[in-house]
Design an enzyme around this catalytic site. Structure first.
Site, PDB file in Angstrom:
ATOM      1  N   ARG A 143      -4.323  -3.478  -0.289  1.00  0.00           N
ATOM      2  CA  ARG A 143      -3.730  -2.255  -0.866  1.00  0.00           C
ATOM      3  C   ARG A 143      -4.627  -1.030  -0.630  1.00  0.00           C
ATOM      4  O   ARG A 143      -4.714  -0.131  -1.468  1.00  0.00           O
ATOM      5  CB  ARG A 143      -3.477  -2.402  -2.373  1.00  0.00           C
ATOM      6  CG  ARG A 143      -2.587  -3.530  -2.761  1.00  0.00           C
ATOM      7  CD  ARG A 143      -1.144  -3.359  -2.278  1.00  0.00           C
ATOM      8  NE  ARG A 143      -0.419  -4.568  -2.598  1.00  0.00           N
ATOM      9  CZ  ARG A 143      -0.291  -5.615  -1.766  1.00  0.00           C
ATOM     10  NH1 ARG A 143      -0.799  -5.560  -0.541  1.00  0.00           N
ATOM     11  NH2 ARG A 143       0.355  -6.695  -2.125  1.00  0.00           N
TER      12      ARG A 143
ATOM     13  N   SER B   1       3.504  -3.294  -9.627  1.00  0.00           N
ATOM     14  CA  SER B   1       2.192  -3.591 -10.203  1.00  0.00           C
ATOM     15  C   SER B   1       1.363  -2.319 -10.305  1.00  0.00           C
ATOM     16  O   SER B   1       1.216  -1.587  -9.327  1.00  0.00           O
ATOM     17  CB  SER B   1       1.453  -4.614  -9.343  1.00  0.00           C
ATOM     18  OG  SER B   1       2.094  -5.856  -9.452  1.00  0.00           O
TER      19      SER B   1
ATOM     20  N   GLU C 276      -3.461   0.683  -8.722  1.00  0.00           N
ATOM     21  CA  GLU C 276      -2.909   0.650  -7.368  1.00  0.00           C
ATOM     22  C   GLU C 276      -1.993   1.863  -7.187  1.00  0.00           C
ATOM     23  O   GLU C 276      -1.865   2.406  -6.104  1.00  0.00           O
ATOM     24  CB  GLU C 276      -2.113  -0.653  -7.249  1.00  0.00           C
ATOM     25  CG  GLU C 276      -1.508  -0.939  -5.911  1.00  0.00           C
ATOM     26  CD  GLU C 276      -0.727  -2.263  -5.943  1.00  0.00           C
ATOM     27  OE1 GLU C 276      -1.261  -3.279  -6.450  1.00  0.00           O
ATOM     28  OE2 GLU C 276       0.415  -2.265  -5.467  1.00  0.00           O
TER      29      GLU C 276
HETATM   30  C1  LIG Z   1       9.860  -2.803  -8.647  1.00  0.00           C
HETATM   31  C2  LIG Z   1       8.724  -2.524  -7.694  1.00  0.00           C
HETATM   32  C3  LIG Z   1       8.152  -3.583  -6.997  1.00  0.00           C
HETATM   33  C4  LIG Z   1       7.088  -3.343  -6.112  1.00  0.00           C
HETATM   34  N1  LIG Z   1       6.559  -4.407  -5.434  1.00  0.00           N
HETATM   35  C5  LIG Z   1       5.571  -4.177  -4.534  1.00  0.00           C
HETATM   36  C6  LIG Z   1       5.022  -5.270  -3.776  1.00  0.00           C
HETATM   37  O1  LIG Z   1       5.431  -6.418  -3.874  1.00  0.00           O
HETATM   38  N2  LIG Z   1       4.012  -4.993  -2.928  1.00  0.00           N
HETATM   39  C7  LIG Z   1       3.523  -3.736  -2.751  1.00  0.00           C
HETATM   40  O2  LIG Z   1       2.622  -3.550  -1.933  1.00  0.00           O
HETATM   41  N3  LIG Z   1       4.028  -2.692  -3.451  1.00  0.00           N
HETATM   42  C8  LIG Z   1       5.031  -2.883  -4.323  1.00  0.00           C
HETATM   43  N4  LIG Z   1       5.529  -1.828  -5.039  1.00  0.00           N
HETATM   44  C9  LIG Z   1       4.911  -0.489  -4.896  1.00  0.00           C
HETATM   45  C10 LIG Z   1       5.509   0.415  -3.812  1.00  0.00           C
HETATM   46  O3  LIG Z   1       6.839   0.075  -3.509  1.00  0.00           O
HETATM   47  C11 LIG Z   1       4.667   0.406  -2.527  1.00  0.00           C
HETATM   48  O4  LIG Z   1       3.344   0.838  -2.767  1.00  0.00           O
HETATM   49  C12 LIG Z   1       5.280   1.297  -1.427  1.00  0.00           C
HETATM   50  O5  LIG Z   1       4.571   1.108  -0.242  1.00  0.00           O
HETATM   51  C13 LIG Z   1       5.280   2.781  -1.774  1.00  0.00           C
HETATM   52  O6  LIG Z   1       6.080   3.451  -0.812  1.00  0.00           O
HETATM   53  P1  LIG Z   1       6.762   4.846  -1.128  1.00  0.00           P
HETATM   54  O7  LIG Z   1       7.454   5.290   0.100  1.00  0.00           O
HETATM   55  O8  LIG Z   1       7.608   4.740  -2.350  1.00  0.00           O
HETATM   56  O9  LIG Z   1       5.482   5.720  -1.384  1.00  0.00           O
HETATM   57  P2  LIG Z   1       5.259   6.869  -2.526  1.00  0.00           P
HETATM   58  O10 LIG Z   1       5.269   6.225  -3.864  1.00  0.00           O
HETATM   59  O11 LIG Z   1       6.226   7.966  -2.269  1.00  0.00           O
HETATM   60  O12 LIG Z   1       3.799   7.293  -2.172  1.00  0.00           O
HETATM   61  C14 LIG Z   1       2.715   6.400  -2.393  1.00  0.00           C
HETATM   62  C15 LIG Z   1       1.458   6.989  -1.747  1.00  0.00           C
HETATM   63  O13 LIG Z   1       1.625   6.990  -0.340  1.00  0.00           O
HETATM   64  C16 LIG Z   1       1.493   8.325   0.170  1.00  0.00           C
HETATM   65  N5  LIG Z   1       2.433   8.492   1.269  1.00  0.00           N
HETATM   66  C17 LIG Z   1       3.785   8.394   1.210  1.00  0.00           C
HETATM   67  N6  LIG Z   1       4.300   8.598   2.434  1.00  0.00           N
HETATM   68  C18 LIG Z   1       3.257   8.847   3.258  1.00  0.00           C
HETATM   69  C19 LIG Z   1       3.141   9.134   4.649  1.00  0.00           C
HETATM   70  N7  LIG Z   1       4.218   9.233   5.452  1.00  0.00           N
HETATM   71  N8  LIG Z   1       1.900   9.310   5.191  1.00  0.00           N
HETATM   72  C20 LIG Z   1       0.799   9.210   4.408  1.00  0.00           C
HETATM   73  N9  LIG Z   1       0.842   8.958   3.069  1.00  0.00           N
HETATM   74  C21 LIG Z   1       2.062   8.758   2.515  1.00  0.00           C
HETATM   75  C22 LIG Z   1       1.814   9.221  -1.010  1.00  0.00           C
HETATM   76  O14 LIG Z   1       1.233  10.515  -0.862  1.00  0.00           O
HETATM   77  C23 LIG Z   1       1.204   8.434  -2.135  1.00  0.00           C
HETATM   78  O15 LIG Z   1      -0.202   8.644  -2.206  1.00  0.00           O
HETATM   79  C24 LIG Z   1       6.599  -2.026  -5.923  1.00  0.00           C
HETATM   80  C25 LIG Z   1       7.198  -0.961  -6.618  1.00  0.00           C
HETATM   81  C26 LIG Z   1       8.253  -1.205  -7.490  1.00  0.00           C
HETATM   82  C27 LIG Z   1       8.902  -0.041  -8.195  1.00  0.00           C
END
Ligand SMILES: Cc1cc2nc3c(=O)[nH]c(=O)nc-3n(C[C@H](O)[C@H](O)[C@H](O)COP(=O)(O)OP(=O)(O)OC[C@H]3O[C@@H](n4cnc5c(N)ncnc54)[C@H](O)[C@@H]3O)c2cc1C
Length: 302
Positions: free
Chosen positions: A176, A224, A294
């Site tokens: 992560r 998480s 995280e």
């Molecule tokens: C129900 C649920 C279950 C989940 N299960 C998991 C799991 O099993 N495993 C896991 O790893 N995560 C899990 N997550 C967390 C999440 O989905 C991941 O971390 C995911 O990768 C976040 O993506 P996002 O596009 O929503 O990013 P955002 O939440 O929009 O952003 C997260 C971070 O990434 C940065 N970011 C976004 N886009 C870019 C880009 N293009 N370039 C550079 N930085 C960027 C943002 O600035 C921020 O710092 C879960 C979340 C939920 C709600």
């Protein structure tokens, strides 16, 4: 710095397309958080590069995917939010085992399309409710799979809108955690998989069913909250500390999965952050373990 100051500093090409004071609660899976002073939804990567070229250097920047790992404090984000989802949406196969994906593509779409192309293992992407950009930034993973295991190269934009292609060796990638050149963001990647003629959607459904049994899917959360400390599980520590159900305002530690914090409907970002801090302090006092969030916490308090 107020919103009008920021808007006046943008070139006329963009000032009419940039929204102001957009509530981030609408764009995060916690459904909490204050406004983005400026909010820009690019048409494509070239449009985004042009936006960055004219953006004054002092305006803070936040890239947003699906907001599934993001807590924006109630005072909002005092700069420009870039919304990639809905814009950077290209997903194509470019060789027998390589796909080209733009950063705004939801991970679940990658999982489903890989099944159609008989490529894998990509099923784990179905468990990540974010975009590829967020998954690259977080090295998101599930069920033993991790995003960067599949990265052949990434495309990035820097703060001045210059585009580069970089190799995985240019990043320190861990659990992560991804550390790369400062002030660059992902606009896409080439991902490599194996040929899997037996890849099928049933495997994805099974994995998602299993997840529904152990996680509060459907409630407002960010998944998480804490990374697992080495050799331990954050959820186990939080549960054995008796913190399941611990509540401040409308935010509480999930009864179903102790590493999830739920917004029951009206939680502020401050409620959620206060639960995070209480959990951290309790676990440190009881077990001498410092839990690291995280989730990314940004912005200013109300
Ligand atoms: C129900 C649920 C279950 C989940 N299960 C998991 C799991 O099993 N495993 C896991 O790893 N995560 C899990 N997550 C967390 C999440 O989905 C991941 O971390 C995911 O990768 C976040 O993506 P996002 O596009 O929503 O990013 P955002 O939440 O929009 O952003 C997260 C971070 O990434 C940065 N970011 C976004 N886009 C870019 C880009 N293009 N370039 C550079 N930085 C960027 C943002 O600035 C921020 O710092 C879960 C979340 C939920 C709600």
């Amino acid at each position: 710095m107020n919103c009008a100051t920021h808007l006046n500093e943008l070139s006329p090409d963009f000032s009419s397309r940039v929204l102001r004071d957009v509530p981030m609660a609408k764009y995060t899976s916690w459904h909490a958080g204050g406004p983005a002073r400026l909010f820009f939804a690019p048409r494509n990567a070239a449009d985004l590069a042009a936006f960055l070229r004219q953006l004054p250097a002092h305006i803070p920047l936040l890239w947003l995917g699906l907001g599934s790992n993001l807590l924006v404090r109630d005072g909002g984000f005092p700069g420009a939010v870039i919304h990639t989802h809905g814009a950077l949406g290209l997903l194509e196969r470019i060789s027998a085992t390589t796909i080209n994906v733009e950063a705004g593509v939801p991970c679940a779409r990658i999982a489903r399309q890989c099944v159609r192309w008989s490529l894998g293992p990509a099923e784990f992407f179905a468990g990540i409710p974010g975009t590829l950009g967020g998954a690259l930034a977080m090295n998101a993973g599930a069920w033993g799979g991790e995003t960067w295991q599949h990265v052949a190269e990434v495309d990035v934009l820097d703060r001045l809108g210059a585009r580069r292609t970089r190799q995985p060796a240019e990043y320190q990638v861990g659990y992560r955690s991804v550390v790369g050149p400062a002030d660059e963001w992902f606009i896409g990647a080439r991902l490599v998989f194996e040929r899997r003629p037996d890849a099928n959607n049933e495997a994805i459904r099974d994995l998602l069913d299993k997840r529904r049994q152990t996680q509060p899917i459907g409630e407002w959360s960010c998944g998480s909250v804490f990374a697992n400390p080495s050799g331990n599980h954050a959820a186990r520590l939080i549960e054995t500390a008796g913190l399941k159900g611990f509540r401040i305002g409308d935010a509480s530690v999930s009864l179903k999965h102790a590493n999830f914090i739920i917004n029951h409907g009206a939680a502020s970002a401050a409620d959620i952050e206060a639960v995070i801090l209480h959990v951290q302090r309790t676990i440190e006092a009881m077990y001498h373990v410092v839990l690291q969030p995280e989730v990314r916490i940004v912005g200013v308090p109300a």
